[in-house]
Design a protein around this motif. Structure first.
Motif, mmCIF file in Angstrom:
data_model
loop_
_atom_site.group_PDB
_atom_site.id
_atom_site.type_symbol
_atom_site.label_atom_id
_atom_site.label_comp_id
_atom_site.label_asym_id
_atom_site.label_seq_id
_atom_site.Cartn_x
_atom_site.Cartn_y
_atom_site.Cartn_z
ATOM 1 N N CYS A 1 6.709 -34.642 5.004
ATOM 2 C CA CYS A 1 7.489 -35.817 4.537
ATOM 3 C C CYS A 1 7.130 -37.044 5.658
ATOM 4 O O CYS A 1 6.721 -36.645 6.777
ATOM 5 C CB CYS A 1 8.696 -35.392 4.710
ATOM 6 S SG CYS A 1 9.749 -34.904 6.082
ATOM 7 N N ALA A 2 7.214 -37.951 5.285
ATOM 8 C CA ALA A 2 6.925 -39.365 5.804
ATOM 9 C C ALA A 2 7.969 -40.404 5.477
ATOM 10 O O ALA A 2 8.373 -40.372 4.284
ATOM 11 C CB ALA A 2 5.424 -39.734 5.702
ATOM 12 N N ALA A 3 7.963 -41.297 6.478
ATOM 13 C CA ALA A 3 8.834 -42.323 6.365
ATOM 14 C C ALA A 3 8.276 -43.940 6.587
ATOM 15 O O ALA A 3 7.190 -43.731 7.471
ATOM 16 C CB ALA A 3 10.015 -42.326 7.214
ATOM 17 N N LYS A 4 8.426 -44.755 5.790
ATOM 18 C CA LYS A 4 7.856 -46.135 6.273
ATOM 19 C C LYS A 4 9.016 -47.146 6.081
ATOM 20 O O LYS A 4 10.075 -47.051 5.252
ATOM 21 C CB LYS A 4 6.634 -46.466 5.240
ATOM 22 C CG LYS A 4 6.915 -46.616 3.922
ATOM 23 C CD LYS A 4 5.888 -46.980 3.069
ATOM 24 C CE LYS A 4 6.089 -47.608 2.048
ATOM 25 N NZ LYS A 4 6.643 -48.877 1.913
ATOM 26 N N VAL A 5 8.721 -48.101 6.580
ATOM 27 C CA VAL A 5 9.695 -49.390 6.636
ATOM 28 C C VAL A 5 9.282 -50.002 5.188
ATOM 29 O O VAL A 5 8.260 -50.023 4.529
ATOM 30 C CB VAL A 5 9.073 -50.424 7.784
ATOM 31 C CG1 VAL A 5 10.252 -51.798 7.712
ATOM 32 C CG2 VAL A 5 9.421 -50.048 9.025
ATOM 33 N N PRO A 6 10.424 -50.115 4.574
ATOM 34 C CA PRO A 6 10.349 -50.994 3.174
ATOM 35 C C PRO A 6 10.076 -52.082 3.142
ATOM 36 O O PRO A 6 10.794 -53.332 2.793
ATOM 37 C CB PRO A 6 11.770 -50.646 2.632
ATOM 38 C CG PRO A 6 12.774 -50.912 3.906
ATOM 39 C CD PRO A 6 11.953 -50.044 5.099
ATOM 40 N N ASP A 7 8.699 -52.519 3.350
ATOM 41 C CA ASP A 7 7.957 -53.701 3.484
ATOM 42 C C ASP A 7 7.079 -54.253 2.313
ATOM 43 O O ASP A 7 6.487 -55.277 2.255
ATOM 44 C CB ASP A 7 6.989 -53.903 4.847
ATOM 45 C CG ASP A 7 5.976 -52.836 4.684
ATOM 46 O OD1 ASP A 7 5.360 -52.930 5.907
ATOM 47 O OD2 ASP A 7 6.198 -51.973 3.615
ATOM 48 N N GLY A 8 7.328 -53.458 1.284
ATOM 49 C CA GLY A 8 6.648 -53.831 0.108
ATOM 50 C C GLY A 8 5.131 -53.554 -0.022
ATOM 51 O O GLY A 8 4.403 -53.775 -0.647
ATOM 52 N N GLY A 9 4.753 -52.825 1.093
ATOM 53 C CA GLY A 9 3.262 -52.275 1.300
ATOM 54 C C GLY A 9 2.878 -51.104 0.418
ATOM 55 O O GLY A 9 3.705 -50.621 -0.211
ATOM 56 N N SER A 10 1.754 -50.555 0.701
ATOM 57 C CA SER A 10 1.276 -49.431 0.027
ATOM 58 C C SER A 10 1.874 -48.153 0.195
ATOM 59 O O SER A 10 2.732 -47.976 1.397
ATOM 60 C CB SER A 10 -0.061 -48.938 0.641
ATOM 61 O OG SER A 10 -0.679 -47.860 0.047
ATOM 62 N N TRP A 11 2.241 -47.670 -0.894
ATOM 63 C CA TRP A 11 3.061 -46.324 -0.872
ATOM 64 C C TRP A 11 2.165 -44.925 -0.096
ATOM 65 O O TRP A 11 2.557 -43.851 -0.043
ATOM 66 C CB TRP A 11 3.477 -45.767 -2.243
ATOM 67 C CG TRP A 11 4.479 -46.768 -2.692
ATOM 68 C CD1 TRP A 11 4.289 -47.847 -3.898
ATOM 69 C CD2 TRP A 11 5.897 -46.747 -2.471
ATOM 70 N NE1 TRP A 11 5.436 -48.284 -3.788
ATOM 71 C CE2 TRP A 11 6.342 -47.663 -3.075
ATOM 72 C CE3 TRP A 11 6.487 -45.903 -1.714
ATOM 73 C CZ2 TRP A 11 7.854 -47.914 -3.025
ATOM 74 C CZ3 TRP A 11 7.905 -46.038 -1.522
ATOM 75 C CH2 TRP A 11 8.590 -47.044 -2.355
ATOM 76 N N LEU A 12 1.069 -45.482 0.068
ATOM 77 C CA LEU A 12 0.275 -44.281 0.614
ATOM 78 C C LEU A 12 0.180 -44.247 2.313
ATOM 79 O O LEU A 12 -0.564 -43.556 2.792
ATOM 80 C CB LEU A 12 -1.193 -44.504 0.425
ATOM 81 C CG LEU A 12 -1.361 -44.479 -1.266
ATOM 82 C CD1 LEU A 12 -2.990 -44.623 -1.807
ATOM 83 C CD2 LEU A 12 -0.841 -43.084 -1.854
ATOM 84 N N LYS A 13 0.737 -45.528 2.835
ATOM 85 C CA LYS A 13 0.611 -45.576 4.263
ATOM 86 C C LYS A 13 2.167 -45.538 4.967
ATOM 87 O O LYS A 13 2.987 -46.310 4.377
ATOM 88 C CB LYS A 13 -0.070 -47.364 4.655
ATOM 89 C CG LYS A 13 -1.406 -47.323 4.411
ATOM 90 C CD LYS A 13 -1.994 -48.383 4.731
ATOM 91 C CE LYS A 13 -3.543 -48.536 4.237
ATOM 92 N NZ LYS A 13 -3.986 -49.764 4.691
ATOM 93 N N TYR A 14 2.333 -44.810 6.015
ATOM 94 C CA TYR A 14 3.567 -44.481 6.392
ATOM 95 C C TYR A 14 3.469 -44.549 8.090
ATOM 96 O O TYR A 14 2.642 -44.434 8.588
ATOM 97 C CB TYR A 14 4.078 -42.959 6.134
ATOM 98 C CG TYR A 14 4.609 -42.827 4.720
ATOM 99 C CD1 TYR A 14 3.243 -42.884 3.560
ATOM 100 C CD2 TYR A 14 5.713 -42.830 4.095
ATOM 101 C CE1 TYR A 14 3.761 -43.185 2.094
ATOM 102 C CE2 TYR A 14 6.165 -43.086 2.608
ATOM 103 C CZ TYR A 14 5.081 -43.207 1.972
ATOM 104 O OH TYR A 14 5.459 -42.876 0.432
ATOM 105 N N ASP A 15 4.866 -44.929 8.286
ATOM 106 C CA ASP A 15 4.979 -44.969 9.923
ATOM 107 C C ASP A 15 5.568 -43.932 10.825
ATOM 108 O O ASP A 15 5.172 -43.731 11.864
ATOM 109 C CB ASP A 15 6.092 -46.005 10.003
ATOM 110 C CG ASP A 15 5.610 -47.519 9.330
ATOM 111 O OD1 ASP A 15 6.478 -47.903 8.777
ATOM 112 O OD2 ASP A 15 4.648 -47.855 9.760
ATOM 113 N N TYR A 16 6.219 -42.737 9.986
ATOM 114 C CA TYR A 16 6.690 -41.630 10.644
ATOM 115 C C TYR A 16 6.187 -40.361 9.856
ATOM 116 O O TYR A 16 6.352 -40.488 8.714
ATOM 117 C CB TYR A 16 8.241 -41.897 10.974
ATOM 118 C CG TYR A 16 8.597 -42.827 11.755
ATOM 119 C CD1 TYR A 16 8.998 -44.108 11.063
ATOM 120 C CD2 TYR A 16 8.595 -43.004 12.910
ATOM 121 C CE1 TYR A 16 9.308 -45.342 11.673
ATOM 122 C CE2 TYR A 16 8.847 -44.185 13.825
ATOM 123 C CZ TYR A 16 9.288 -45.418 13.028
ATOM 124 O OH TYR A 16 9.590 -46.525 13.757
#
Length: 121
Positions: A95-110
Motif C-alpha cells: 500500500c502507498a500514500a500520496k499527497v492529493p496534488d492532482g498528480g499521477s496515480w502511479l507516483k507515491y510519497d509513502y
C-alpha cells in the motif's frame, strides 16, 4: 505517514482475500491511497487507487471487475477486496500514500511493507 499492510495469505484460484492498510500519522486521512504489487522477477505494477475522499477509484485493467478498493477515513484504513483470484495475482502487495496534488496515480510519497498473496491453481 506510516503504512501497515495486512491480510495476505495462500488461497486457491477463484477464492477471495481482503487486504487492509492501516495509515497512521496526523494527516494520514487526507492522502490519496494506492495498492501496488510485485511478482517475482517482475517490476512493481499499479493495482488500484482511491482518492482522499473515497469518491473516486482507479483500477488496473487486469483487476477491473474483480478487485475493489475502499477506505474508511474515520479508521484511517484502506482495503482491497480481491475476488476471483488467479495464479497470476500472486505477488507481494504494497500500500502507498500520496499527497492529493492532482498528480499521477502511479507516483507515491509513502510506502508500507508488503504482504504476500499466493494463489495456487
Amino acid at each position: 505517514v506510516q503504512l501497515q499492510a495486512s491480510g495476505g495469505g495462500v488461497v486457491q484460484a477463484g477464492a477471495s482475500l481482503r487486504l487492509s492498510c492501516a495509515a497512521s500519522g496526523r494527516t494520514s486521512g487526507t492522502y490519496d491511497m494506492g495498492w501496488f504489487r510485485q511478482a517475482p522477477g517482475k517490476e512493481r505494477e499499479f493495482v488500484a487507487a482511491i482518492d482522499w475522499s473515497g469518491g473516486s477509484a482507479y483500477y488496473a485493467d487486469s483487476v477491473t471487475g474483480r478487485f475493489t478498493i475502499s477506505r474508511d477515513r474515520r479508521a484511517n484504513m484502506v482495503n482491497l477486496q480481491m475476488n476471483s483470484l488467479k495464479p497470476e495475482d500472486t505477488a507481494v502487495y504494497y500500500c502507498a500514500a500520496k499527497v492529493p496534488d492532482g498528480g499521477s496515480w502511479l507516483k507515491y510519497d509513502y510506502w508500507g511493507q508488503g504482504t504476500q498473496v499466493t494463489v495456487s491453481s
